[in-house]
Scaffold this motif. Structure first.
Motif, PDB file in Angstrom:
ATOM      1  N   CYS A   1       0.504  -1.346  -0.449  1.00 38.36           N
ATOM      2  CA  CYS A   1      -0.235   0.360   0.215  1.00 38.36           C
ATOM      3  C   CYS A   1       1.148   1.230   0.191  1.00 38.36           C
ATOM      4  O   CYS A   1       1.493   1.587   0.664  1.00 38.36           O
ATOM      5  N   PHE A   2       1.074   1.416  -0.953  1.00 45.28           N
ATOM      6  CA  PHE A   2       1.811   3.696  -1.374  1.00 45.28           C
ATOM      7  C   PHE A   2       1.362   4.501  -0.504  1.00 45.28           C
ATOM      8  O   PHE A   2      -0.167   4.341  -0.087  1.00 45.28           O
ATOM      9  N   LEU A   3       1.746   5.344   0.057  1.00 45.38           N
ATOM     10  CA  LEU A   3       1.085   6.304   0.925  1.00 45.38           C
ATOM     11  C   LEU A   3       2.020   7.628  -0.035  1.00 45.38           C
ATOM     12  O   LEU A   3       2.442   7.818  -0.011  1.00 45.38           O
ATOM     13  N   MET A   4       0.754   8.131  -0.569  1.00 40.75           N
ATOM     14  CA  MET A   4      -0.031   9.349  -1.190  1.00 40.75           C
ATOM     15  C   MET A   4       0.487  10.486  -0.156  1.00 40.75           C
ATOM     16  O   MET A   4      -0.956  10.650   0.664  1.00 40.75           O
ATOM     17  N   GLU A   5       1.066  11.082   0.025  1.00 38.14           N
ATOM     18  CA  GLU A   5       1.562  12.741   0.815  1.00 38.14           C
ATOM     19  C   GLU A   5       0.760  13.383   0.085  1.00 38.14           C
ATOM     20  O   GLU A   5       0.035  14.295   1.689  1.00 38.14           O
ATOM     21  N   LYS A   6       1.178  13.657  -0.959  1.00 41.39           N
ATOM     22  CA  LYS A   6       0.389  15.000  -1.620  1.00 41.39           C
ATOM     23  C   LYS A   6       0.648  14.368  -3.111  1.00 41.39           C
ATOM     24  O   LYS A   6       1.056  13.901  -4.064  1.00 41.39           O
ATOM     25  N   GLY A   7       0.056  15.757  -3.844  1.00 40.53           N
ATOM     26  CA  GLY A   7      -0.273  15.253  -4.817  1.00 40.53           C
ATOM     27  C   GLY A   7      -0.972  14.343  -5.707  1.00 40.53           C
ATOM     28  O   GLY A   7      -2.175  14.462  -5.211  1.00 40.53           O
ATOM     29  N   GLN A   8      -1.469  14.108  -6.842  1.00 35.70           N
ATOM     30  CA  GLN A   8      -2.593  13.419  -7.734  1.00 35.70           C
ATOM     31  C   GLN A   8      -1.490  12.169  -8.333  1.00 35.70           C
ATOM     32  O   GLN A   8      -0.395  12.178  -9.352  1.00 35.70           O
ATOM     33  N   VAL A   9      -2.525  10.665  -8.633  1.00 44.36           N
ATOM     34  CA  VAL A   9      -1.645  10.036  -9.210  1.00 44.36           C
ATOM     35  C   VAL A   9      -2.807   9.124  -9.580  1.00 44.36           C
ATOM     36  O   VAL A   9      -3.541   9.118  -9.019  1.00 44.36           O
ATOM     37  N   LEU A  10      -2.518   8.805 -11.107  1.00 40.96           N
ATOM     38  CA  LEU A  10      -3.308   7.576 -11.416  1.00 40.96           C
ATOM     39  C   LEU A  10      -2.580   5.865 -11.710  1.00 40.96           C
ATOM     40  O   LEU A  10      -1.372   6.062 -11.843  1.00 40.96           O
ATOM     41  N   ILE A  11      -3.790   5.599 -10.716  1.00 38.15           N
ATOM     42  CA  ILE A  11      -3.391   4.262 -10.671  1.00 38.15           C
ATOM     43  C   ILE A  11      -4.122   3.098 -11.234  1.00 38.15           C
ATOM     44  O   ILE A  11      -5.262   3.410 -12.126  1.00 38.15           O
TER      45      ILE A  11
END
Length: 271
Positions: A98-108
């Protein structure tokens, strides 16, 4: 604009502990099953980093390393077979499945769970966007497939039941772990996403792209084209006027197509 901060050992341990807590609370894998991801593509310069070091294509990051961007975008390939496209000014920390998105935007795209401090996302293989806002809230947009969202507060379960977000839906999880603002995507929303920074310019393939195209072709007419439509029961003129209001800024009309559909409830006009 976000400032890139130096990652020190104490912050690293804190982030790793947070991901471990997220996984334990959701019944995830033990911390030994660490994620890794390979840099597949970098766009808009070379400002993609693994920890504080400038990254190169084909370079691998492993948990608990941090992948971040400034003015560049990038695509990663996870060891799960899924892919991630990271937008500008974003920070992602790899963890234990499980990655932790700390800030910003990501498409999976593919089978890859994601975490923020306000939500944990469980998927079976899908295409979704995870967006951490400036106020710390999390916005989840499901382009295709289904995502189960477990609300969290400071990385801990709130006790509230999870919410399943269906394809074509967007929801926000507040910093207090409350799920709000569930909305449906329309063809224009899809066009803006498909023409935006998470798609435009990338040449590396996405594992779930075929499923996304099939879903859009079957259920969201117009999403894959440079057109919008509107159906009115008033008149052809009203239908075309309303369709023009849906057009993106700076676009120009090249063709009108009008159809009429008589029915029991009266005639409808589509432009």
């Amino acid at each position: 604009m976000w400032a890139l901060v130096e990652v020190n050992p104490m912050a690293l341990r804190k982030g790793t502990a947070l991901i471990g807590l997220l996984l334990a609370s959701a019944g995830g894998l033990p911390a030994l099953a660490s994620e890794s991801a390979v840099v597949m593509q970098i766009l808009d310069g070379k400002q993609l980093y693994i920890d504080q070091k400038q990254a190169l294509v084909k370079e691998r990051a492993t948990a608990p390393q941090v992948v971040s961007t400034r003015q560049s975008r990038g695509q990663l390939g996870f060891n799960t077979g899924a892919a991630a496209r990271i937008n500008r000014n974003s920070v992602m920390r790899l963890g234990s499945s499980c990655f932790l998105m700390e800030k910003g935007q990501v498409l999976i795209s593919g089978k890859q769970a994601g975490c923020t401090r306000t939500a944990r996302l469980s998927v079976r293989g899908t295409n979704y966007i995870l967006d951490v806002k400036d106020d710390g809230s999390t916005e989840v947009t499901v382009l295709e497939g289904n995502v189960e969202v477990q609300p969290l507060k400071d990385g801990k379960p709130t006790g509230k039941p999870p919410l399943v977000i269906n394809p074509g839906q967007r929801a926000r999880v507040t910093i207090d772990g409350a799920i709000s603002r569930l909305m449906m995507l329309n063809p224009l929303n899809y066009q803006e996403i498909l023409g935006g920074p998470l798609f435009f310019g990338f040449t590396s393939s996405l594992p779930g792209l075929g499923a996304l195209e099939t879903y859009l072709g079957n259920f969201v007419p117009g999403a894959l084209s440079n057109s919008v439509s509107y159906t009115s029961r008033i008149s052809e003129v009203d239908a075309c006027n309303q369709a023009q209001y849906l057009m993106p800024d700076n676009s120009r009309v090249s063709k009108f197509t009008v159809t009429t559909s008589p029915g029991l409830g009266g005639t409808s006009f589509t432009c």
